[in-house]
Enzyme design. Structure first.
Site, PDB file in Angstrom:
ATOM      1  CD  GLU A 154      18.655 -21.215  61.845  1.00  0.00           C
ATOM      2  OE1 GLU A 154      19.254 -20.346  62.485  1.00  0.00           O
ATOM      3  OE2 GLU A 154      17.877 -20.947  60.900  1.00  0.00           O
ATOM      4  CG  PHE A 256       6.986 -29.562  53.961  1.00  0.00           C
ATOM      5  CD1 PHE A 256       7.495 -28.414  53.379  1.00  0.00           C
ATOM      6  CD2 PHE A 256       7.867 -30.441  54.558  1.00  0.00           C
ATOM      7  CE1 PHE A 256       8.857 -28.146  53.394  1.00  0.00           C
ATOM      8  CE2 PHE A 256       9.236 -30.181  54.581  1.00  0.00           C
ATOM      9  CZ  PHE A 256       9.723 -29.031  54.000  1.00  0.00           C
ATOM     10  CG  LEU A 257       0.235 -31.091  51.783  1.00  0.00           C
ATOM     11  CD1 LEU A 257      -1.086 -30.463  51.357  1.00  0.00           C
ATOM     12  CD2 LEU A 257      -0.041 -32.221  52.787  1.00  0.00           C
ATOM     13  N   GLY A 264      13.510 -38.049  55.143  1.00  0.00           N
ATOM     14  CA  GLY A 264      14.769 -38.512  55.728  1.00  0.00           C
ATOM     15  C   GLY A 264      15.554 -37.309  56.205  1.00  0.00           C
ATOM     16  CB  CYS A 267      16.017 -32.357  60.888  1.00  0.00           C
ATOM     17  SG  CYS A 267      17.547 -31.466  60.629  1.00  0.00           S
TER      18      CYS A 267
END
Ligand code: UGA
Length: 441
Positions: A154, A256-257, A264, A267
């Site tokens: 997932e 995601f930069l 945190g 995952c």
């Protein structure tokens, strides 16, 4: 199809509701009776945008029920999804004992041949261990049903879990026979017909590895930009513009930069460690992942260094920590960089006051030693410095004048790069961001 979902946490509950939305008959099982009681009353036991509405829709249609009884959960099941927790062990690997327990439970209660699907994040080769458990238990209990194992990771994010599940970027499943592949094709038939996303059909270890590699790669991106932010701090460049400039390259992409206090949650920290642990177990030293972790921890140290640069000793100083959740949009504190930072400040003798718009109740329960502030102003009033630790939109709305009026010393460490440095500096604040032009350069 008749589907049982074992474990009704973030992944299990959202997946169960989504399967029901796609027309399947779903039963959710958990060994925690309080969670099941709450769900039977029509309420999710955690906050997730859109989940209550989706649950209301599918329970009204009679397609989603919950039970605390394993025999009832397995009675009609053709496909069983394993969605139990795999929390980290001290050595870096995940605790897979709950997954094993589910394997035994399914053997004991199966009423027909069925497919057991790992949805929990597990290291490559967990499927093989699960097959071994199933074989042994079947022999012991003299059960004749065939139970095959598949992997169907997932990719949902907390806070966007419903949308991520109903409209995923891709569907991945790994199977070991045409029979199990066809079962999973049927599970996802409606979704794939409606959304037309790519489907990756592969073997079990490859599917398991796709999940770990994806999370480790995303964490690596974050650590990479955080390392770049350290260079920016030292040469006077702006990491936000660096990330923007890099992101326009289609090969890199812009997501995601975001530099800041680091990643945190339940995952990334666990999966980076688990992937490194698995690599070592199979004879490869994936040292890059150790560095990803070290850079992540280092972001907190650099915030403390910025505070010490302004305040000298932290002992006896009051620090307002804005944010406790590991990211905005959730009350989840697991591995939260904000909480780690607050604990480190507290251990250094500072008097911390933590505010969070939704996570204070969890903070009181899980970290009772950390003092809480019910409002932002209660945290800021008379503090020697403020640290922005979680990027909640309401903190972005705080003006430089507001900080000046409330704080004893006008010191703001913006560990999530929420504010505009120019206006903070123009207002006379001693302002430090992460890899952005700030005072003290
Ligand atoms: C993550 C993945 O994004 C999901 O794809 C995956 O399914 C999920 O883990 C899982 O394995 O179950 P999640 O932990 O909910 O999802 O949260 P993210 O939105 O990915 O954020 C993780 C952490 O990274 C947060 O602390 C966030 O503040 C931080 N982050 C994220 C950054 O510091 N910079 C960024 O650019 C992005």
């Amino acid at each position: 199809m008749n589907i049982a979902v074992v474990g009704v946490g973030h992944v299990g509950l959202v997946s169960a509701a989504a399967f029901a939305r796609w027309g399947h008959q779903v039963v959710g099982y958990d060994d925690d009776p309080t969670k099941i009681a709450k769900l039977q009353g029509g309420e999710a036991w955690f906050y997730e945008p859109g989940l209550d509405d989706l649950m209301a829709e599918v329970t009204a249609a009679g397609r989603l029920t919950f039970t605390h009884d394993p025999a009832e959960a397995m009675r009609d099941a053709e496909v069983v999804f394993v969605c139990v927790g795999t929390p980290p062990l001290p050595g870096g690997g995940p605790n897979l004992s709950y997954v094993e327990v589910v394997g035994c439970m399914v053997v004991a209660h199966a009423q027909r041949d069925l497919l057991l699907v790992e949805k929990s994040t597990v290291p490559a080769n967990t499927g093989r261990r699960l097959e071994q458990v199933i074989r042994r238990e079947s022999d012991r209990l003299r059960m004749a049903h065939t139970i095959e194992v598949a992997s169907n990771p997932e990719f949902l994010k907390e806070g966007a879990a419903v949308d991520d599940t109903l409209h995923p970027d891709r569907v991945v499943y790994g199977t070991s026979s045409a029979w199990s592949r066809d079962l999973l094709r049927r599970v996802y038939a409606t979704l794939v017909r409606e959304d037309q996303m790519p489907v990756v059909e592969t073997d079990v270890p490859t599917a398991e590895l796709i999940k770990h590699a994806s999370n480790a790669f995303l964490a690596t991106r974050i650590s990479f930009i955080n390392a770049v932010s350290q260079i920016c701090d030292r040469v006077g460049a702006d990491v936000e513009v660096v990330a923007q400039g890099m992101g326009h390259d289609a090969r890199i992409g812009s997501r995601f930069l975001q530099a800041g206090l680091g990643y945190g949650g339940s995952c990334f920290p666990k999966d980076v460690d688990a992937f490194a642990h698995l690599a070592r177990q199979v004879g490869y030293d994936f040292a890059l992942l150790d560095e990803v972790r070290a850079i992540n921890v280092g972001q907190r140290s650099s915030v403390i260094a910025k505070l010490e640069g302004e305040l000298w000793h932290l002992s006896g100083k009051t620090i307002a920590v804005l944010g406790a959740a590991f990211k905005p949009g959730t009350d989840d504190l697991r591995e939260s960089p904000a909480v780690h930072l607050a604990n480190e400040l507290w251990a250094a003798g500072a008097e911390v006051r933590i505010h969070d718009p939704v996570a204070l109740e969890n903070l009181a329960r899980e970290h009772p030693q950390l003092p809480r502030a019910a409002t932002v102003d209660e945290a800021l009033d008379g503090a020697h410095a403020a640290v922005v630790a979680t990027d909640w939109p309401e903190y972005a709305a705080l003006t430089p004048e507001h900080y000046r009026a409330r704080l004893a010393y006008p010191i703001v460490i913006d560990a999530r790069n929420l504010h505009d440095p120019r206006s903070m500096l123009d207002a006379g604040l001693l302002y430090h961001a992460m890899g952005r032009p700030s005072v003290g350069r």
